[in-house]
Scaffold this motif. Structure first.
Motif, PDB file in Angstrom:
ATOM      1  N   GLU A  66       0.931  -1.041   0.192  1.00 33.71           N
ATOM      2  CA  GLU A  66      -0.006  -0.197   0.076  1.00 33.71           C
ATOM      3  C   GLU A  66       0.856   1.232  -0.023  1.00 33.71           C
ATOM      4  O   GLU A  66       1.881   1.176   0.651  1.00 33.71           O
ATOM      5  CB  GLU A  66      -0.844   0.130   1.352  1.00 33.71           C
ATOM      6  N   ASN A  67       0.447   2.069  -0.762  1.00 40.18           N
ATOM      7  CA  ASN A  67       0.958   3.598  -0.640  1.00 40.18           C
ATOM      8  C   ASN A  67       2.392   3.651  -1.105  1.00 40.18           C
ATOM      9  O   ASN A  67       3.380   4.243  -0.597  1.00 40.18           O
ATOM     10  CB  ASN A  67       0.953   4.131   0.499  1.00 40.18           C
ATOM     11  N   MET A  68       2.897   2.757  -1.994  1.00 38.52           N
ATOM     12  CA  MET A  68       4.163   2.620  -2.465  1.00 38.52           C
ATOM     13  C   MET A  68       4.471   3.527  -3.735  1.00 38.52           C
ATOM     14  O   MET A  68       3.339   4.247  -4.319  1.00 38.52           O
ATOM     15  CB  MET A  68       4.550   1.249  -2.985  1.00 38.52           C
ATOM     16  N   LYS A  69       5.610   4.034  -4.088  1.00 42.65           N
ATOM     17  CA  LYS A  69       5.927   4.969  -4.878  1.00 42.65           C
ATOM     18  C   LYS A  69       6.900   4.354  -6.203  1.00 42.65           C
ATOM     19  O   LYS A  69       7.681   3.761  -5.689  1.00 42.65           O
ATOM     20  CB  LYS A  69       6.647   6.199  -4.106  1.00 42.65           C
ATOM     21  N   CYS A  70       6.561   4.799  -7.075  1.00 38.29           N
ATOM     22  CA  CYS A  70       7.367   4.259  -8.561  1.00 38.29           C
ATOM     23  C   CYS A  70       8.703   5.237  -8.251  1.00 38.29           C
ATOM     24  O   CYS A  70       8.842   6.322  -7.919  1.00 38.29           O
ATOM     25  CB  CYS A  70       6.497   4.796  -9.657  1.00 38.29           C
ATOM     26  N   PRO A  71       9.556   4.547  -8.456  1.00 37.93           N
ATOM     27  CA  PRO A  71      11.043   4.671  -8.148  1.00 37.93           C
ATOM     28  C   PRO A  71      11.612   5.919  -9.223  1.00 37.93           C
ATOM     29  O   PRO A  71      12.474   6.591  -9.059  1.00 37.93           O
ATOM     30  CB  PRO A  71      12.037   3.779  -8.035  1.00 37.93           C
ATOM     31  N   LYS A  72      10.801   5.736 -10.440  1.00 41.35           N
ATOM     32  CA  LYS A  72      11.082   6.388 -11.712  1.00 41.35           C
ATOM     33  C   LYS A  72      10.380   7.969 -11.789  1.00 41.35           C
ATOM     34  O   LYS A  72      10.841   9.029 -11.964  1.00 41.35           O
ATOM     35  CB  LYS A  72      10.770   5.758 -12.751  1.00 41.35           C
ATOM     36  N   CYS A  73       9.168   7.729 -11.496  1.00 42.00           N
ATOM     37  CA  CYS A  73       8.283   9.002 -11.646  1.00 42.00           C
ATOM     38  C   CYS A  73       7.724   9.464 -10.287  1.00 42.00           C
ATOM     39  O   CYS A  73       7.201  10.618 -10.297  1.00 42.00           O
ATOM     40  CB  CYS A  73       7.111   8.626 -12.474  1.00 42.00           C
ATOM     41  N   GLY A  74       7.847   8.637  -9.127  1.00 47.10           N
ATOM     42  CA  GLY A  74       7.478   9.239  -7.924  1.00 47.10           C
ATOM     43  C   GLY A  74       5.980   9.181  -7.398  1.00 47.10           C
ATOM     44  O   GLY A  74       5.621   9.720  -6.363  1.00 47.10           O
ATOM     45  N   ARG A  75       5.038   8.690  -8.342  1.00 45.41           N
ATOM     46  CA  ARG A  75       3.698   8.729  -8.108  1.00 45.41           C
ATOM     47  C   ARG A  75       3.456   7.457  -7.156  1.00 45.41           C
ATOM     48  O   ARG A  75       3.973   6.560  -7.350  1.00 45.41           O
ATOM     49  CB  ARG A  75       2.900   8.550  -9.614  1.00 45.41           C
ATOM     50  N   ASP A  76       2.393   7.725  -6.503  1.00 45.04           N
ATOM     51  CA  ASP A  76       1.925   6.678  -5.576  1.00 45.04           C
ATOM     52  C   ASP A  76       1.155   5.672  -6.631  1.00 45.04           C
ATOM     53  O   ASP A  76       0.602   5.978  -7.468  1.00 45.04           O
ATOM     54  CB  ASP A  76       0.851   7.252  -4.806  1.00 45.04           C
TER      55      ASP A  76
END
Length: 103
Positions: free
Chosen positions: A17-27
């Motif tokens: 839950e609530n993880m961020k993409c390391p490339k774009c930073g979106r949840d």
């Protein structure tokens, strides 16, 4: 959980839950794409699609690229998207047929 096989590696999508993409930073809920940059980092579906389109030569501004990216995130799988389309028709026979052929 689904595990994808690649040359010499097994890739398991990260689900938290609530993880961020390391490339774009979106949840995001899923990191299901393996980055083509380092072949190690799991990224979101949209970033993975963008990397694949870049590799194909479909650059920013391409109408084909825009059409493909518009489809990202409409459902987890093609089957789920089709199921939603069939249900939207309200056709009882079509829904029964889909259920019988996809379960």
């Amino acid at each position: 959980m689904h595990t994808a096989k690649t040359i010499g590696a097994a890739i398991t999508p990260a689900m938290k839950e609530n993880m961020k993409c390391p490339k774009c930073g979106r949840d995001t809920e899923w990191l299901r794409a393996l980055s083509r940059v380092d072949n190690k980092t799991m990224i979101c579906d949209e970033c993975g699609t963008k990397e694949a389109l870049d590799a194909m030569g479909l650059t920013e501004g391409s109408s084909v690229r825009k059409s493909i990216l518009a489809c990202v995130g409409r459902g987890s799988t093609p089957q789920e998207r089709i199921r939603a389309n069939v249900q939207a028709t309200g056709n009882k026979w079509a829904m029964e047929n889909f259920r019988d052929t996809h379960n």
